[in-house]
Design a protein around this motif. Structure first.
Motif, PDB file in Angstrom:
ATOM      1  N   UNK A  94      11.322 -21.271  18.298  1.00  0.00           N
ATOM      2  CA  UNK A  94      10.179 -20.964  17.444  1.00  0.00           C
ATOM      3  C   UNK A  94      10.298 -21.520  16.030  1.00  0.00           C
ATOM      4  N   UNK A  95      11.488 -21.920  15.632  1.00  0.00           N
ATOM      5  CA  UNK A  95      11.677 -22.554  14.320  1.00  0.00           C
ATOM      6  C   UNK A  95      12.384 -23.885  14.578  1.00  0.00           C
ATOM      7  N   UNK A  96      11.683 -24.834  15.172  1.00  0.00           N
ATOM      8  CA  UNK A  96      12.323 -26.070  15.630  1.00  0.00           C
ATOM      9  C   UNK A  96      12.927 -26.913  14.517  1.00  0.00           C
ATOM     10  N   UNK A  97      12.484 -26.729  13.276  1.00  0.00           N
ATOM     11  CA  UNK A  97      13.073 -27.517  12.195  1.00  0.00           C
ATOM     12  C   UNK A  97      14.538 -27.165  11.953  1.00  0.00           C
ATOM     13  N   UNK A  98      14.986 -26.019  12.513  1.00  0.00           N
ATOM     14  CA  UNK A  98      16.395 -25.620  12.373  1.00  0.00           C
ATOM     15  C   UNK A  98      17.223 -25.967  13.607  1.00  0.00           C
ATOM     16  N   UNK A  99      16.609 -26.602  14.585  1.00  0.00           N
ATOM     17  CA  UNK A  99      17.270 -26.807  15.882  1.00  0.00           C
ATOM     18  C   UNK A  99      18.565 -27.601  15.787  1.00  0.00           C
ATOM     19  N   UNK A 100      18.701 -28.455  14.779  1.00  0.00           N
ATOM     20  CA  UNK A 100      19.892 -29.284  14.668  1.00  0.00           C
ATOM     21  C   UNK A 100      21.097 -28.595  14.077  1.00  0.00           C
ATOM     22  N   UNK A 101      20.938 -27.360  13.612  1.00  0.00           N
ATOM     23  CA  UNK A 101      22.072 -26.625  13.034  1.00  0.00           C
ATOM     24  C   UNK A 101      22.961 -26.057  14.130  1.00  0.00           C
ATOM     25  N   UNK A 102      24.264 -25.991  13.909  1.00  0.00           N
ATOM     26  CA  UNK A 102      25.162 -25.356  14.881  1.00  0.00           C
ATOM     27  C   UNK A 102      24.946 -23.846  14.907  1.00  0.00           C
ATOM     28  N   UNK A 103      25.453 -23.216  15.955  1.00  0.00           N
ATOM     29  CA  UNK A 103      25.235 -21.778  16.144  1.00  0.00           C
ATOM     30  C   UNK A 103      25.685 -20.951  14.948  1.00  0.00           C
ATOM     31  N   UNK A 104      26.770 -21.357  14.283  1.00  0.00           N
ATOM     32  CA  UNK A 104      27.313 -20.531  13.201  1.00  0.00           C
ATOM     33  C   UNK A 104      26.522 -20.660  11.909  1.00  0.00           C
ATOM     34  N   UNK A 105      25.560 -21.569  11.856  1.00  0.00           N
ATOM     35  CA  UNK A 105      24.770 -21.752  10.632  1.00  0.00           C
ATOM     36  C   UNK A 105      23.286 -21.455  10.818  1.00  0.00           C
ATOM     37  N   UNK A 106      22.830 -21.422  12.050  1.00  0.00           N
ATOM     38  CA  UNK A 106      21.394 -21.325  12.278  1.00  0.00           C
ATOM     39  C   UNK A 106      20.813 -19.986  11.845  1.00  0.00           C
TER      40      UNK A 106
END
Length: 216
Positions: A158-170
């Motif tokens: 639902x917030x695809x602009x954050x999709x490239x962040x790793x799990x620990x930062x998203x």
């Protein structure tokens, strides 16, 4: 031995019970969507902040789990129950915006909006409703996000602009380094907002407001 599905059935039945309870509240209080069940809350110091309300409605608060929930609501008309509690708490406690504005938005956008459950649950989150204990509880959106969306799949949808962040930062992109943000194609304050309120600041402000109300 109870079947593995039994806890799910119990949960479903408890939700039906809560729905019926809210229906009874509505029967006894036809103004459930407009008046605090607990009159003491009539003096609560709500903030008037159109910009913050709009950011919440559009999923632009800077808190990924809140934004994911609000965008899901806007695009699909539904939202998972856990996220409803998170976004509700964020509006009334982190932002100190009147629960009735949240109730109105949910009523306009939820395809399953119910005249009893909608205001009944909003009053519960705000602390002014029935059985709202502890009424001063403030959901931590970061902990909720990490616990219930550990891998970030809900946020990525639902917030695809954050999709490239790793799990620990998203869950909290503002903690990423400039290089990490650049690698994920994110510009804080640009294509994704910075948090509109600091969690600790918002929590303390809410607790102070509730303490002031209690003193009255």
């Amino acid at each position: 031995e109870r079947p593995a599905i039994a806890p799910d059935i119990d949960k479903f039945l408890s939700e039906l019970g809560w729905r019926e309870f809210c229906r009874h509240l509505l029967f006894d209080h036809p103004d459930l969507a407009t008046r605090n069940l607990q009159p003491a809350f009539d003096a609560f110091p709500w903030h008037s902040d159109e910009a913050a309300l709009s950011a919440w409605q559009r999923g632009r608060t800077g808190y990924p789990i809140v934004d994911a929930g609000m965008r899901e609501l806007w695009y699909s008309g539904v939202m998972h129950n856990r996220v409803r509690m998170v976004v509700g708490s964020f509006l009334v406690k982190h932002l100190l915006i009147d629960w009735r504005l949240g109730e109105q938005w949910f009523w306009d956008t939820l395809v399953d909006a119910d005249p009893g459950s909608n205001p009944g649950n909003w009053q519960w989150v705000a602390g002014c409703g029935a059985d709202a204990a502890p009424y001063f509880r403030v959901f931590n959106p970061l902990l909720q996000s990490e616990k219930f969306d550990a891998g970030g799949s809900y946020i990525r949808r639902w917030v695809p602009e954050l999709a490239g962040l790793p799990d620990n930062l998203i869950h909290q992109p503002w903690t990423a380094t400039p290089l990490e943000l650049a690698a994920a194609g994110i510009e804080l304050g640009g294509n994704y907002p910075r948090p509109i309120v600091d969690h600790k600041t918002g929590r303390q402000r809410a607790l102070s407001a509730y303490a002031e109300l209690r003193q009255r």
